[in-house]
Design an enzyme around this catalytic site. Structure first.
Site, PDB file in Angstrom:
ATOM      1  N   SER A  98       0.835  -1.209   0.000  1.00  0.00           N
ATOM      2  CA  SER A  98       0.000   0.000   0.000  1.00  0.00           C
ATOM      3  C   SER A  98       0.862   1.249   0.000  1.00  0.00           C
ATOM      4  N   LEU A 138      -9.029  11.191  -1.812  1.00  0.00           N
ATOM      5  CA  LEU A 138     -10.216  11.202  -2.681  1.00  0.00           C
ATOM      6  C   LEU A 138     -11.467  10.916  -1.839  1.00  0.00           C
ATOM      7  N   GLU A 140     -14.270  10.568   0.968  1.00  0.00           N
ATOM      8  CA  GLU A 140     -14.781  11.446   2.038  1.00  0.00           C
ATOM      9  C   GLU A 140     -15.731  10.635   2.930  1.00  0.00           C
ATOM     10  N   HIS A 143     -18.705  10.006   0.837  1.00  0.00           N
ATOM     11  CA  HIS A 143     -18.501   9.693  -0.593  1.00  0.00           C
ATOM     12  C   HIS A 143     -17.326   8.754  -0.759  1.00  0.00           C
ATOM     13  N   SER A 145     -17.595   5.027  -2.701  1.00  0.00           N
ATOM     14  CA  SER A 145     -17.706   4.490  -4.067  1.00  0.00           C
ATOM     15  C   SER A 145     -18.098   5.553  -5.068  1.00  0.00           C
ATOM     16  N   ILE A 345      -5.873 -25.468   6.076  1.00  0.00           N
ATOM     17  CA  ILE A 345      -4.843 -26.513   5.971  1.00  0.00           C
ATOM     18  C   ILE A 345      -3.885 -26.427   7.162  1.00  0.00           C
ATOM     19  N   GLU A 371      -9.726   1.097  -3.375  1.00  0.00           N
ATOM     20  CA  GLU A 371      -9.455   1.192  -4.824  1.00  0.00           C
ATOM     21  C   GLU A 371     -10.619   0.661  -5.645  1.00  0.00           C
ATOM     22  N   GLY A 372     -11.834   0.810  -5.112  1.00  0.00           N
ATOM     23  CA  GLY A 372     -13.027   0.286  -5.773  1.00  0.00           C
ATOM     24  C   GLY A 372     -13.358  -1.070  -5.175  1.00  0.00           C
TER      25      GLY A 372
HETATM   26  P1  TGC Z   1     -18.347   8.155 -14.719  1.00  0.00           P
HETATM   27  O1  TGC Z   1     -19.428   9.068 -15.175  1.00  0.00           O
HETATM   28  O2  TGC Z   1     -18.357   6.729 -15.139  1.00  0.00           O
HETATM   29  O3  TGC Z   1     -16.909   8.742 -15.102  1.00  0.00           O
HETATM   30  C1  TGC Z   1     -16.568  10.099 -14.871  1.00  0.00           C
HETATM   31  C2  TGC Z   1     -15.430  10.460 -15.815  1.00  0.00           C
HETATM   32  O4  TGC Z   1     -14.274   9.671 -15.493  1.00  0.00           O
HETATM   33  C3  TGC Z   1     -13.891   8.849 -16.612  1.00  0.00           C
HETATM   34  N1  TGC Z   1     -13.435   7.567 -16.065  1.00  0.00           N
HETATM   35  C4  TGC Z   1     -12.158   7.232 -15.992  1.00  0.00           C
HETATM   36  N2  TGC Z   1     -11.038   7.863 -16.394  1.00  0.00           N
HETATM   37  C5  TGC Z   1      -9.860   7.248 -16.182  1.00  0.00           C
HETATM   38  N3  TGC Z   1      -9.780   6.056 -15.554  1.00  0.00           N
HETATM   39  C6  TGC Z   1     -10.877   5.392 -15.114  1.00  0.00           C
HETATM   40  N4  TGC Z   1     -10.765   4.234 -14.472  1.00  0.00           N
HETATM   41  C7  TGC Z   1     -12.140   5.971 -15.338  1.00  0.00           C
HETATM   42  N5  TGC Z   1     -13.429   5.619 -15.031  1.00  0.00           N
HETATM   43  C8  TGC Z   1     -14.214   6.616 -15.499  1.00  0.00           C
HETATM   44  C9  TGC Z   1     -15.133   8.739 -17.452  1.00  0.00           C
HETATM   45  O5  TGC Z   1     -14.818   8.468 -18.784  1.00  0.00           O
HETATM   46  C10 TGC Z   1     -15.747  10.126 -17.278  1.00  0.00           C
HETATM   47  O6  TGC Z   1     -15.005  11.039 -18.067  1.00  0.00           O
HETATM   48  P2  TGC Z   1     -15.741  12.298 -18.748  1.00  0.00           P
HETATM   49  O7  TGC Z   1     -14.647  12.942 -19.516  1.00  0.00           O
HETATM   50  O8  TGC Z   1     -16.850  11.711 -19.578  1.00  0.00           O
HETATM   51  O9  TGC Z   1     -16.242  13.124 -17.604  1.00  0.00           O
HETATM   52  O10 TGC Z   1     -18.266   8.278 -13.144  1.00  0.00           O
HETATM   53  P3  TGC Z   1     -19.287   7.782 -12.029  1.00  0.00           P
HETATM   54  O11 TGC Z   1     -19.532   8.934 -11.127  1.00  0.00           O
HETATM   55  O12 TGC Z   1     -20.456   7.067 -12.639  1.00  0.00           O
HETATM   56  O13 TGC Z   1     -18.397   6.736 -11.204  1.00  0.00           O
HETATM   57  C11 TGC Z   1     -17.885   5.617 -11.792  1.00  0.00           C
HETATM   58  C12 TGC Z   1     -17.229   4.703 -10.763  1.00  0.00           C
HETATM   59  C13 TGC Z   1     -18.228   4.205  -9.748  1.00  0.00           C
HETATM   60  C14 TGC Z   1     -16.677   3.534 -11.543  1.00  0.00           C
HETATM   61  C15 TGC Z   1     -16.069   5.432 -10.068  1.00  0.00           C
HETATM   62  O14 TGC Z   1     -16.459   6.544  -9.395  1.00  0.00           O
HETATM   63  C16 TGC Z   1     -15.269   4.516  -9.156  1.00  0.00           C
HETATM   64  O15 TGC Z   1     -14.332   3.901  -9.626  1.00  0.00           O
HETATM   65  N6  TGC Z   1     -15.598   4.445  -7.814  1.00  0.00           N
HETATM   66  C17 TGC Z   1     -14.739   3.745  -6.872  1.00  0.00           C
HETATM   67  C18 TGC Z   1     -14.012   4.758  -6.028  1.00  0.00           C
HETATM   68  C19 TGC Z   1     -12.621   4.311  -5.702  1.00  0.00           C
HETATM   69  O16 TGC Z   1     -12.059   3.397  -6.280  1.00  0.00           O
HETATM   70  N7  TGC Z   1     -12.003   4.999  -4.761  1.00  0.00           N
HETATM   71  C20 TGC Z   1     -10.634   4.734  -4.442  1.00  0.00           C
HETATM   72  C21 TGC Z   1     -10.079   5.776  -3.512  1.00  0.00           C
HETATM   73  S1  TGC Z   1      -8.318   5.718  -3.377  1.00  0.00           S
HETATM   74  C22 TGC Z   1      -8.010   4.346  -2.510  1.00  0.00           C
HETATM   75  O17 TGC Z   1      -8.814   3.547  -2.185  1.00  0.00           O
HETATM   76  C23 TGC Z   1      -6.588   4.161  -2.175  1.00  0.00           C
HETATM   77  S2  TGC Z   1      -6.250   2.762  -1.261  1.00  0.00           S
HETATM   78  C24 TGC Z   1      -4.613   2.874  -1.391  1.00  0.00           C
HETATM   79  C25 TGC Z   1      -3.821   1.831  -0.765  1.00  0.00           C
HETATM   80  O18 TGC Z   1      -3.604   1.899   0.470  1.00  0.00           O
HETATM   81  O19 TGC Z   1      -3.280   0.973  -1.521  1.00  0.00           O
HETATM   82  P1  FAD Z   2     -19.395   2.582   0.278  1.00  0.00           P
HETATM   83  O1  FAD Z   2     -19.186   3.328  -0.973  1.00  0.00           O
HETATM   84  O2  FAD Z   2     -20.284   3.173   1.307  1.00  0.00           O
HETATM   85  O3  FAD Z   2     -19.938   1.136  -0.104  1.00  0.00           O
HETATM   86  C1  FAD Z   2     -20.539   0.262   0.874  1.00  0.00           C
HETATM   87  C2  FAD Z   2     -21.080  -0.962   0.124  1.00  0.00           C
HETATM   88  O4  FAD Z   2     -22.050  -0.546  -0.846  1.00  0.00           O
HETATM   89  C3  FAD Z   2     -19.994  -1.700  -0.662  1.00  0.00           C
HETATM   90  O5  FAD Z   2     -20.212  -3.080  -0.569  1.00  0.00           O
HETATM   91  C4  FAD Z   2     -20.203  -1.235  -2.084  1.00  0.00           C
HETATM   92  O6  FAD Z   2     -19.764  -2.184  -3.049  1.00  0.00           O
HETATM   93  C5  FAD Z   2     -21.706  -1.044  -2.123  1.00  0.00           C
HETATM   94  N1  FAD Z   2     -22.112  -0.082  -3.161  1.00  0.00           N
HETATM   95  C6  FAD Z   2     -21.872   1.256  -3.210  1.00  0.00           C
HETATM   96  N2  FAD Z   2     -22.379   1.781  -4.327  1.00  0.00           N
HETATM   97  C7  FAD Z   2     -22.958   0.775  -5.022  1.00  0.00           C
HETATM   98  C8  FAD Z   2     -23.635   0.668  -6.266  1.00  0.00           C
HETATM   99  N3  FAD Z   2     -23.835   1.727  -7.079  1.00  0.00           N
HETATM  100  N4  FAD Z   2     -24.105  -0.544  -6.650  1.00  0.00           N
HETATM  101  C9  FAD Z   2     -23.893  -1.627  -5.877  1.00  0.00           C
HETATM  102  N5  FAD Z   2     -23.247  -1.614  -4.686  1.00  0.00           N
HETATM  103  C10 FAD Z   2     -22.784  -0.423  -4.273  1.00  0.00           C
HETATM  104  N6  FAD Z   2      -9.369   6.327  -0.057  1.00  0.00           N
HETATM  105  C11 FAD Z   2      -8.567   7.336  -0.528  1.00  0.00           C
HETATM  106  O7  FAD Z   2      -9.039   8.275  -1.157  1.00  0.00           O
HETATM  107  N7  FAD Z   2      -7.221   7.316  -0.302  1.00  0.00           N
HETATM  108  C12 FAD Z   2      -6.620   6.321   0.404  1.00  0.00           C
HETATM  109  O8  FAD Z   2      -5.393   6.323   0.558  1.00  0.00           O
HETATM  110  C13 FAD Z   2      -7.439   5.264   0.916  1.00  0.00           C
HETATM  111  N8  FAD Z   2      -6.884   4.280   1.691  1.00  0.00           N
HETATM  112  C14 FAD Z   2      -7.702   3.353   2.275  1.00  0.00           C
HETATM  113  C15 FAD Z   2      -7.150   2.451   3.187  1.00  0.00           C
HETATM  114  C16 FAD Z   2      -7.973   1.520   3.828  1.00  0.00           C
HETATM  115  C17 FAD Z   2      -7.380   0.585   4.829  1.00  0.00           C
HETATM  116  C18 FAD Z   2      -9.357   1.462   3.508  1.00  0.00           C
HETATM  117  C19 FAD Z   2     -10.235   0.423   4.155  1.00  0.00           C
HETATM  118  C20 FAD Z   2      -9.902   2.361   2.614  1.00  0.00           C
HETATM  119  C21 FAD Z   2      -9.094   3.329   2.009  1.00  0.00           C
HETATM  120  N9  FAD Z   2      -9.631   4.301   1.149  1.00  0.00           N
HETATM  121  C22 FAD Z   2      -8.840   5.305   0.652  1.00  0.00           C
HETATM  122  C23 FAD Z   2     -11.080   4.371   0.948  1.00  0.00           C
HETATM  123  C24 FAD Z   2     -11.636   3.356  -0.025  1.00  0.00           C
HETATM  124  O9  FAD Z   2     -11.301   3.671  -1.340  1.00  0.00           O
HETATM  125  C25 FAD Z   2     -13.139   3.272   0.178  1.00  0.00           C
HETATM  126  O10 FAD Z   2     -13.355   2.646   1.417  1.00  0.00           O
HETATM  127  C26 FAD Z   2     -13.850   2.533  -0.952  1.00  0.00           C
HETATM  128  O11 FAD Z   2     -13.787   3.263  -2.141  1.00  0.00           O
HETATM  129  C27 FAD Z   2     -15.323   2.221  -0.614  1.00  0.00           C
HETATM  130  O12 FAD Z   2     -15.959   3.323  -0.087  1.00  0.00           O
HETATM  131  P2  FAD Z   2     -16.820   3.191   1.295  1.00  0.00           P
HETATM  132  O13 FAD Z   2     -15.946   2.511   2.283  1.00  0.00           O
HETATM  133  O14 FAD Z   2     -17.336   4.528   1.610  1.00  0.00           O
HETATM  134  O15 FAD Z   2     -17.981   2.206   0.955  1.00  0.00           O
END
Ligand code: TGC
Ligand code: FAD
Length: 395
Positions: A98, A138, A140, A143, A145, A345, A371-372
């Site tokens: 990570s 990213l 909040e 906010h 997913s 196991i 990361e989703g």
């Molecule tokens: P949507 O309308 O689909 O897309 C908005 C705009 O973004 C573009 N796009 C992308 N661009 C680059 N890469 C991607 N993977 C992209 N996916 C979409 C899309 O083309 C559009 O562009 P434009 O020009 O038309 O505006 O957006 P939506 O609001 O419907 O959301 C789509 C969804 C649900 C897939 C997206 O919001 C999502 O991936 N949600 C998951 C959030 C997430 O992964 N958060 C991660 C936070 S960081 C983290 O967890 C770090 S952990 C680190 C660690 O410790 O390792």
């Molecule tokens: P929610 O979005 O509230 O989702 C809860 C449940 O609802 C999930 O099962 C989900 O799949 C489901 N759900 C939500 N929307 C839908 C839908 N449309 N359809 C069907 N099911 C849905 N974020 C950062 O920005 N930076 C970081 O460095 C970072 N580090 C992290 C480290 C750790 C240890 C953890 C646990 C999280 C971290 N995150 C970070 C946040 C992480 O990316 C979020 O936890 C993740 O994106 C999910 O968001 P949430 O926890 O709010 O769950």
């Protein structure tokens, strides 16, 4: 922890598809991990502490920004090398990976891709060497997913902007020198800002109580009228696609990393099953144990093929976001299943810190969410093949 005897499984001779340089990078990272991390990781995990003294070493082995060009202090490696580094780190602990993937894909990548030359020169060499640690804001409180709904915002105030809002669940936040923060401007468009430790009104308190990813520090990012110079705004990309583009790179690394955790669990379960005697025989002799092990190596081999192919596509600049989602989802899912089976196991030993299996299993519960989430990646695949988004429903 017992001595680290890890050798990676390679049932389909995948190593034949790697270059000598790839293998050299993998072996040197493995040796560094065995010497510096394996002996201490359980202790840090139990204390819920991050081994900060490893940061410089991670820089030295090229684990920060592996594909960042040398002119900015990076090693300038290809994406398969990046993947192999993530695999070796997560083979030891997801929290270690990570730190490396946040620094590489979520801090260095946006500065390199979306920053200007001044920003690249100012931050990238320090991040590559480990002199600076970074985080990515990213998510909040309301906010996760759905990051597009974020409330964190900034207002124009001449040569600077005023930033307000809160981020949550941010890896490395309390330890970071810089944070790449995603916030909306007055028109509601998302931009990346580089916020530096010590800016007035900015704090990064630690979050406590995690039962997963305990060797990684997680925190909040709080912005109370923070004055951020306009020079710290990333100029070359805005909109939700900007942070999501960084996630592509990080999710790619996680696909390799989770496979590393799976391979470690399999390796330990296989070795233990040949040594542990019950009913006068090694437990590896029982059909039910063989079924578990055979299914594990089958899933690992399929994931190895998927991941290496994705690496080739990424090297060619052809990997799509949906292809990356499929690999992240698949590899974390099989890693979790393999960790659970490996724990069985190992019997009672499987719940102890003599083995890394239980720690991997707990860590992967974070990896399957960040990361989703598992389901979000499924819906990304669904959207890609049908052309219809299932995320947003009219109510
Ligand atoms: P949507 O309308 O689909 O897309 C908005 C705009 O973004 C573009 N796009 C992308 N661009 C680059 N890469 C991607 N993977 C992209 N996916 C979409 C899309 O083309 C559009 O562009 P434009 O020009 O038309 O505006 O957006 P939506 O609001 O419907 O959301 C789509 C969804 C649900 C897939 C997206 O919001 C999502 O991936 N949600 C998951 C959030 C997430 O992964 N958060 C991660 C936070 S960081 C983290 O967890 C770090 S952990 C680190 C660690 O410790 O390792
Ligand atoms: P929610 O979005 O509230 O989702 C809860 C449940 O609802 C999930 O099962 C989900 O799949 C489901 N759900 C939500 N929307 C839908 C839908 N449309 N359809 C069907 N099911 C849905 N974020 C950062 O920005 N930076 C970081 O460095 C970072 N580090 C992290 C480290 C750790 C240890 C953890 C646990 C999280 C971290 N995150 C970070 C946040 C992480 O990316 C979020 O936890 C993740 O994106 C999910 O968001 P949430 O926890 O709010 O769950």
């Amino acid at each position: 922890m017992a001595s680290d005897l890890y050798t990676h499984p390679d049932y389909y001779n995948m190593d034949d598809l790697l270059t000598e340089e790839h293998k050299l990078i993998r072996e040197s990272v493995r040796a560094w991990v065995k010497q510096n991390v394996s002996p201490i990781i359980e202790d840090y995990y139990e204390r819920a502490a991050f081994p900060k003294h490893l940061i410089k070493g991670l820089g030295e082995i090229g684990a920060f920004g592996p594909y960042i060009p040398q002119e900015y202090g990076g090693p300038g490696l290809d994406h398969i090398s990046y993947g192999l580094i993530m695999q070796e780190l997560e083979r030891c602990d997801s929290g270690l990976r990570s730190t490396s993937s946040v620094q590489s894909s979520l801090v260095m990548y946006p500065i390199y891709k979306y920053g200007n030359e001044e920003q690249r020169k100012k931050y990238l060499p320090k991040l590559a060497s480990g002199e600076f640690l970074g985080c990515f804001g990213l998510t909040e409180p309301d906010h996760g997913s759905n990051p597009g709904g974020m409330l964190t915002n900034f207002k124009d105030a001449g040569d600077h902007v005023i930033l307000n809002g809160a981020k949550m669940w941010i890896s490395n936040a309390p330890l970071s020198d810089v944070a790449v923060v995603w916030a909306k401007d007055e028109s509601g468009r998302i931009h990346g800002l580089i916020v530096e430790k010590g800016m007035e009104g900015f704090s990064a308190p630690e979050m406590h109580g995690k039962l997963s990813l305990r060797a990684s520090i997680t925190g909040e990012l709080l912005f109370d009228n923070v004055k951020v110079p306009k020079a710290n705004i990333l100029p070359n990309k805005s909109g939700l696609g900007a942070p999501l583009g960084c996630l592509d790179s990080a999710r790619y690394g996680i696909a390799w990393g989770a496979l590393g955790a799976a391979m470690d669990c399999y390796d330990q379960a296989l070795r233990y099953s040949k040594e542990r005697i019950q009913f006068g025989e090694p437990i590896a002799a029982f059909q039910l144990t063989q079924k578990k092990l055979a299914e594990m190596i089958t899933e690992i081999t399929k994931a190895q093929l998927l991941t290496l192919r994705l690496g080739q596509l990424r090297n060619e600049g052809k990997a799509t976001s949906a292809q990356i989602s499929m690999a992240k989802r698949n590899n974390v899912e099989i890693a979790l299943r393999i960790a659970r089976e490996a724990r069985q196991i190992l019997g009672a030993m499987g719940i102890t810190n003599e083995f890394s299996v239980m720690r991997h299993m707990a860590n992967l519960e974070s990896v399957v969410t960040y990361e989703g989430t598992h389901d979000i990646h499924l819906l990304i695949t669904g959207m890609d093949i049908t052309g219809i988004s299932a995320f947003k429903r009219e109510i």
